[in-house]
Every structure is written in structure tokens, then in C-alpha cells.
Design an enzyme around this catalytic site. Structure first.
Site, PDB file in Angstrom:
ATOM      1  N   ASP A 148     -14.210  14.727 -36.603  1.00 19.66           N
ATOM      2  CA  ASP A 148     -12.826  14.355 -36.297  1.00 19.66           C
ATOM      3  C   ASP A 148     -11.942  14.702 -37.499  1.00 19.66           C
ATOM      4  O   ASP A 148     -12.226  14.250 -38.614  1.00 19.66           O
ATOM      5  CB  ASP A 148     -12.751  12.848 -36.020  1.00 19.66           C
TER       6      ASP A 148
ATOM      7  N   ASN B 288     -15.021  -0.840 -25.362  1.00 19.87           N
ATOM      8  CA  ASN B 288     -14.621  -1.542 -26.581  1.00 19.87           C
ATOM      9  C   ASN B 288     -13.298  -2.288 -26.379  1.00 19.87           C
ATOM     10  O   ASN B 288     -12.585  -2.054 -25.413  1.00 19.87           O
ATOM     11  CB  ASN B 288     -14.495  -0.502 -27.714  1.00 19.87           C
TER      12      ASN B 288
END
Length: 332
Positions: A62, A255
Site C-alpha cells: 500500500d 471490522n
């Protein structure tokens, strides 16, 4: 993905224990939409894997590179031992063609524009360089903290990139020859043959790893989402693309789930919780044949090893919110 109906007894274990139990797994990808907690989940998984595997590497592809923040330790594009561990390593790479001195030294810098204009080549070359490092250190398990979904799918379709390099050579052979001879004149490495030898070695590495990526015994992908429409939509799109790439997907992490306290009198909490429950119900229907791991929305950030250790236990044991009486005791 089509919904699967299963009886109550057949509901799969809502943890990632299946990942730890599968000793043949070599490559584990963790990905999803930006901002869903991929880095926290991948770092927590790596912490748990380090308890059952000989040596584990976690790689961030990322561009935001949050691994350093998660572990409160600076990482680079070379594997570094994580503080507090003897068998957990971390590195942060860019899924772009190598830049700066290294590109110029290999004679690749000047054709970066040509090469970079063909989708998948940047990722292929970046990935081949990473694999060379990774293979030399013989890690038993490698966890990828991937970029947001679109970048990840490009990254995983890197195998198309190497083939395109050879297509470029046949289509622009004269240009390759001229550029290569120019490199040689100015002391650049290799000439055309040297450059194509580099591509060929990358292609062999990538083809070998690609076979492993399509082997469910060796590779799996864990999507991370939150119980909201856009995240659920993107997760479904991701899973469909992974199926096209012949990659195994058996686990989903949901999440940032709200568990409002009964006596909280918080309209925002209760309203958002009802919205989340609607999407959680859809996730359970759509992915009944997956291990669905539900993680709570926390009051603080998960940063540093103690916080990661605590959070990682929720991956291995289904999270249950504390009872009201227990909450009162904990708050004293």
C-alpha cells in the site's frame, strides 16, 4: 458470488484459526476498500502466525505504508526484524517500477515511460524484485498488506505484465535495440540481451509463483470490509475478481462493528448499529460458506505491539461484547 444455505450446525468457525491450522499456506493476502482496517488485521494475523510458524514476513504494498505506524517502528524496502520478535519480519514496498539510481543502473530508467504505459508491467517488475529478496531469505509464510482494491487487482494480475514485455519487444524491437545500444555507449548495464535476460529471469520467477498463487493449499486471500453498503459492494466485486484469477477465498473479516451499551442513550450509536446489523445479515446470507470474523469498533487506535497482541486475539476467538455488569467493573 451466490448465497449459500447451511444449517446451524454447519456454520463455519467465525475465526481465522483455519489459517493458522493450514501449515502449507505460504502466501496470505489481506485486502479491501481503503480505511477498513486492513493493516491492523494483517499485522494482527502476522503476530498470531509468528506463534506457530518458523519465520513470517509481512509486506505492505500500500503506497500509504501504515505498517510502520501499526508496529511503531520504521520499516524500509528490505525485510527488517520486528522489535520484540525473533521470527517476524516486515518490509514496505511500492508497487511501481523501481525508481532512482537502481532503475538507471539496470538501464531501465529511460524506458520507464514506455514500459509503464502498459498495464500490469510496473506491478510485474516490482513483484519480481520483491520475490528475489523473499526467496533468498526462505520465509515459511508471507502476509501481504495490500493497497486498496483497485490497486490490488492490478497487482495480482501482474502475471499479464511479463508477457506484455515480450510483446513490446516484438512490436518495438528496433526501439529496444536503439535504447539498449545507447545504454551501452553511456556505460549502462547489459544492452538489449542483458535487458531481455532480466525480463526472462523475472518471467520464470513470476510463472513459478503464479502456480503457487492458484494453489489453495499454498495461497489464500482474506477480504476485510466494514458493515456498510459501499464496502460490501466492493468486497463482492473483489471476490468475483479473485475467483476469475483462480485465487482461494475462504475467510472474510468484518471490522468496526458497533456494540452499543444498553444504557448508553446514544441515538447515533443505536441508529448506526441498526444500519450495520442490516448489512451484517446480508454478509451472513451471502457468505454462509465462509469463515466470517467479526471485529469490534474500538475507542482508540491499534498502535504498538501490546495493542496488536490484544487485538489479534479477536481473530482467533470470536468476539463477544462485555456484559453490562462487566463493563461497569472494567470502567472502575
Amino acid at each position: 458470488h451466490t448465497p449459500c444455505t447451511m444449517s446451524e450446525e454447519e456454520v463455519l468457525d467465525p475465526t481465522l484459526q483455519n489459517i493458522l491450522n493450514k501449515k502449507t499456506l505460504k502466501w496470505i493476502f489481506v485486502g479491501g476498500k481503503g480505511g477498513v482496517g486492513k493493516t491492523t488485521c494483517s499485522s494482527s494475523l502476522a503476530v498470531q502466525l509468528s506463534k506457530v510458524r518458523e519465520n513470517v514476513l509481512i509486506i505492505s504494498t500500500d503506497p500509504a505504508h501504515n505498517l510502520s505506524d501499526a508496529f511503531s517502528q520504521k520499516f524500509s524496502n528490505k525485510p527488517s526484524l520486528v522489535n520484540g520478535f525473533t521470527n517476524l519480519w516486515a518490509m514496505e514496498i511500492d508497487s511501481n517500477l523501481g525508481e532512482g539510481a537502481e532503475s538507471d543502473a539496470t538501464g531501465l530508467g529511460a524506458i520507464q515511460d514506455l514500459v509503464g504505459s502498459v498495464p500490469g508491467i510496473d506491478e510485474a517488475m516490482s513483484f519480481a524484485e520483491v520475490l528475489k529478496q523473499v526467496r533468498s531469505m526462505e520465509f515459511s509464510c508471507i502476509v501481504f498488506d495490500t493497497a486498496p482494491t483497485g490497486h490490488t487487482l492490478r497487482f495480482l494480475s501482474f502475471r499479464n505484465g511479463i508477457g506484455k514485455m515480450f510483446d513490446l519487444r516484438s512490436r518495438f524491437g528496433g526501439m529496444f535495440s536503439q535504447i539498449s545500444s545507447m545504454f551501452s555507449m553511456f556505460g549502462g548495464a547489459g544492452g538489449e540481451e542483458g535487458m531481455m535476460d532480466k525480463f526472462e529471469s523475472m518471467r520464470q520467477v513470476i510463472e513459478e509463483v503464479n502456480k503457487q498463487f492458484q494453489d489453495p493449499a499454498m495461497t489464500t486471500f482474506i477480504p476485510v470490509c466494514i458493515p456498510e453498503f459501499l464496502s460490501l459492494y466492493e468486497t463482492e466485486r473483489l471476490i468475483q475478481e479473485l475467483v476469475k484469477l483462480d485465487m482461494d477465498v475462504q475467510d472474510i473479516i468484518v471490522n468496526q462493528i458497533l456494540y452499543p451499551e444498553d444504557d448508553a442513550h446514544c441515538n447515533l450509536c443505536s441508529t448506526r448499529s441498526k444500519m450495520q446489523q442490516k448489512y451484517l445479515s446480508q454478509i451472513e446470507d451471502l457468505y454462509a460458506d465462509f469463515h466470517i470474523v467479526k471485529l469490534p469498533l474500538l475507542t482508540g487506535e491499534v498502535r504498538g505491539l501490546p495493542a496488536l497482541e490484544a487485538f489479534s486475539r479477536n481473530l482467533m476467538n470470536a468476539y463477544h461484547p462485555p456484559e453490562p455488569a462487566q463493563r461497569k467493573l472494567e470502567s472502575k
